[in-house]
Structure formats: C-alpha cells, structure tokens
Design an enzyme around this catalytic site. Sequence first.
Site, PDB file in Angstrom:
ATOM      1  N   GLU A 157     116.917 -76.899  26.164  1.00 33.11           N
ATOM      2  CA  GLU A 157     116.629 -75.696  26.750  1.00 33.11           C
ATOM      3  C   GLU A 157     116.448 -74.315  25.919  1.00 33.11           C
ATOM      4  O   GLU A 157     115.487 -73.603  26.448  1.00 33.11           O
ATOM      5  CB  GLU A 157     117.469 -75.556  27.871  1.00 33.11           C
ATOM      6  CG  GLU A 157     117.359 -76.608  28.801  1.00 33.11           C
ATOM      7  CD  GLU A 157     118.162 -76.458  30.187  1.00 33.11           C
ATOM      8  OE1 GLU A 157     118.083 -77.477  31.113  1.00 33.11           O
ATOM      9  OE2 GLU A 157     118.874 -75.513  30.371  1.00 33.11           O
ATOM     10  N   ASN A 159     118.299 -71.032  44.388  1.00 35.58           N
ATOM     11  CA  ASN A 159     119.604 -70.884  44.493  1.00 35.58           C
ATOM     12  C   ASN A 159     119.836 -69.868  43.270  1.00 35.58           C
ATOM     13  O   ASN A 159     121.136 -69.859  42.617  1.00 35.58           O
ATOM     14  CB  ASN A 159     120.375 -72.225  44.055  1.00 35.58           C
ATOM     15  CG  ASN A 159     119.823 -73.128  42.885  1.00 35.58           C
ATOM     16  OD1 ASN A 159     118.903 -72.490  42.113  1.00 35.58           O
ATOM     17  ND2 ASN A 159     120.303 -74.024  42.894  1.00 35.58           N
ATOM     18  N   HIS A 193     120.166 -70.391  36.855  1.00 32.36           N
ATOM     19  CA  HIS A 193     120.081 -71.906  36.207  1.00 32.36           C
ATOM     20  C   HIS A 193     120.949 -71.750  35.091  1.00 32.36           C
ATOM     21  O   HIS A 193     121.192 -70.699  34.696  1.00 32.36           O
ATOM     22  CB  HIS A 193     118.594 -72.137  35.856  1.00 32.36           C
ATOM     23  CG  HIS A 193     118.613 -73.376  34.591  1.00 32.36           C
ATOM     24  ND1 HIS A 193     118.469 -74.668  35.349  1.00 32.36           N
ATOM     25  CD2 HIS A 193     118.830 -73.411  33.402  1.00 32.36           C
ATOM     26  CE1 HIS A 193     118.677 -75.438  34.106  1.00 32.36           C
ATOM     27  NE2 HIS A 193     118.769 -74.754  33.188  1.00 32.36           N
ATOM     28  N   ARG A 226     125.532 -68.185  43.167  1.00 33.52           N
ATOM     29  CA  ARG A 226     124.615 -68.844  43.861  1.00 33.52           C
ATOM     30  C   ARG A 226     125.016 -68.593  45.371  1.00 33.52           C
ATOM     31  O   ARG A 226     124.471 -68.584  46.375  1.00 33.52           O
ATOM     32  CB  ARG A 226     124.701 -70.300  43.595  1.00 33.52           C
ATOM     33  CG  ARG A 226     124.001 -70.678  42.472  1.00 33.52           C
ATOM     34  CD  ARG A 226     124.062 -71.939  41.936  1.00 33.52           C
ATOM     35  NE  ARG A 226     122.832 -72.352  41.133  1.00 33.52           N
ATOM     36  CZ  ARG A 226     122.873 -73.608  40.443  1.00 33.52           C
ATOM     37  NH1 ARG A 226     123.843 -74.389  40.497  1.00 33.52           N
ATOM     38  NH2 ARG A 226     121.728 -74.066  39.692  1.00 33.52           N
ATOM     39  N   TYR A 239     111.814 -78.989  33.588  1.00 33.20           N
ATOM     40  CA  TYR A 239     112.628 -79.685  34.439  1.00 33.20           C
ATOM     41  C   TYR A 239     112.062 -81.315  34.466  1.00 33.20           C
ATOM     42  O   TYR A 239     112.153 -81.941  35.537  1.00 33.20           O
ATOM     43  CB  TYR A 239     112.332 -79.274  35.856  1.00 33.20           C
ATOM     44  CG  TYR A 239     113.386 -77.956  36.192  1.00 33.20           C
ATOM     45  CD1 TYR A 239     114.716 -78.212  36.149  1.00 33.20           C
ATOM     46  CD2 TYR A 239     112.858 -76.582  36.497  1.00 33.20           C
ATOM     47  CE1 TYR A 239     115.603 -77.240  36.594  1.00 33.20           C
ATOM     48  CE2 TYR A 239     113.630 -75.608  36.827  1.00 33.20           C
ATOM     49  CZ  TYR A 239     115.041 -75.739  36.961  1.00 33.20           C
ATOM     50  OH  TYR A 239     115.726 -74.855  37.258  1.00 33.20           O
TER      51      TYR A 239
HETATM   52  O1  CDP Z   1     120.752 -76.629  38.812  1.00 33.33           O
HETATM   53  P1  CDP Z   1     121.792 -77.522  38.608  1.00 33.33           P
HETATM   54  O2  CDP Z   1     122.150 -78.124  37.540  1.00 33.33           O
HETATM   55  O3  CDP Z   1     123.038 -77.153  39.602  1.00 33.33           O
HETATM   56  O4  CDP Z   1     121.008 -78.540  39.808  1.00 33.33           O
HETATM   57  P2  CDP Z   1     120.216 -79.867  39.442  1.00 33.33           P
HETATM   58  O5  CDP Z   1     120.451 -81.259  40.097  1.00 33.33           O
HETATM   59  O6  CDP Z   1     119.996 -80.010  37.820  1.00 33.33           O
HETATM   60  O7  CDP Z   1     118.837 -79.573  40.006  1.00 33.33           O
HETATM   61  C1  CDP Z   1     117.820 -78.651  39.495  1.00 33.33           C
HETATM   62  C2  CDP Z   1     117.382 -77.425  40.490  1.00 33.33           C
HETATM   63  O8  CDP Z   1     116.514 -78.306  41.338  1.00 33.33           O
HETATM   64  C3  CDP Z   1     118.478 -76.873  41.125  1.00 33.33           C
HETATM   65  O9  CDP Z   1     119.177 -76.075  40.754  1.00 33.33           O
HETATM   66  C4  CDP Z   1     117.710 -76.569  42.364  1.00 33.33           C
HETATM   67  O10 CDP Z   1     116.866 -75.475  42.210  1.00 33.33           O
HETATM   68  C5  CDP Z   1     116.793 -77.584  42.603  1.00 33.33           C
HETATM   69  N1  CDP Z   1     117.152 -78.687  43.609  1.00 33.33           N
HETATM   70  C6  CDP Z   1     116.327 -78.919  44.885  1.00 33.33           C
HETATM   71  O11 CDP Z   1     115.446 -78.319  44.925  1.00 33.33           O
HETATM   72  N2  CDP Z   1     116.768 -79.907  45.910  1.00 33.33           N
HETATM   73  C7  CDP Z   1     117.877 -80.773  45.521  1.00 33.33           C
HETATM   74  N3  CDP Z   1     118.248 -81.372  46.341  1.00 33.33           N
HETATM   75  C8  CDP Z   1     118.650 -80.491  44.253  1.00 33.33           C
HETATM   76  C9  CDP Z   1     118.142 -79.597  43.340  1.00 33.33           C
HETATM   77 MG    MG Z   2     120.821 -79.294  36.216  1.00 34.23          MG
END
Ligand code: CDP
Ligand code: MG
Length: 133
Positions: free
Chosen positions: A127, A113, A116, A103, A50
């Site tokens: 990835e 959630n 991924h 989700r 990440y």
């Molecule tokens: O997974 P996705 O691409 O939808 O979201 P992201 O913006 O790439 O963020 C990666 C992961 O970080 C998310 O799937 C959540 O598990 C976590 N996250 C979080 O804990 N709090 C946030 N405000 C945004 C994301």
């Molecule tokens: Mg993402």
Amino acid sequence: MSEKTLAIIKPDAVKKRVIGRIIQRIEDEGFNILGLKMVKLSLEEAKQFYSVHKEKPFFNGLTEFMSSGPVVVMLLEGENAIKHWREVMGATNPAEARPGTLRREFGFSIERNAVHGSDSSQTAQTEIKFFFN
Ligand code: CDP
Ligand code: MG
C-alpha cells in the site's frame, strides 16, 4: 520495533471537514508523518488498491465511495505502527468501534468509516508503494 504503515482519511471524513482533527490525533499518538498528500482516486485506482476484496459483496460500493471525492494519504512511522494505527482507528464497523477510536467518533457506516490502515507488514509495503515511491 519501528515500522511504517499507510493511513488514509476517506472521502466521508474529508467532506465532514475533520482532516485536522484526525491529523492532530495521529500526532498526539506519537506517529511521525513521513509523507502526506491529498489525491482523488479514479474508480480503476480504487479497484486496484482494494483488489484483495474484489470477490466481496461490498467491493463495488466501496470502490465507488473511495473514488467519490478526495482522500488524504499518509505514510506513518512509529513503534508497532501497523497495530497502533489500527487500534486508534477502531473496528471496521463504527457501531462496534470502541469509544475514543476515530471510527467511533467520525465514521458513519461500515462502508463510510472515515479512515483506512494497513493490516499487516506485507500489505503495508504494497500500500505504501501504491502511493509513495
Ligand atoms: O478497513 P478494515 O481493514 O477495517 O476492513 P476490511 O475488511 O479490510 O474492509 C475494507 C473496507 O471495506 C472497510 O474499511 C469498509 O470501508 C469497507 N467494508 C464495507 O463496505 N462493508 C463491509 N461489510 C466490510 C468492509
Ligand atoms: Mg483491511
């Protein structure tokens, strides 16, 4: 166009014992599962995976969560697999995800959630390499 994407069943969903239901959905949606394994990420590995989020306020919580228990990593293939898988997952925040998305069904919070998915062909490539060689 057939493409590949990386999917992960996150620790919260593994603990909830919904691996089978999520994989069933993946197969019902028509994806081919080209690779599948269960791994336990170290904190360092989660931070590397990440790393694009390293400046975000949620980075520490996210990486601790992702290394808190086993995850199931899958290499998926299909027509527009990247976008298709993100549609099946739903919005990042389960509370905002549409009914019928994974989700919405299995997520607990914006952090926990359930699943991924890669967000572009570039990140999909990176990835996939991270987990499958
Ligand atoms: O997974 P996705 O691409 O939808 O979201 P992201 O913006 O790439 O963020 C990666 C992961 O970080 C998310 O799937 C959540 O598990 C976590 N996250 C979080 O804990 N709090 C946030 N405000 C945004 C994301
Ligand atoms: Mg993402």
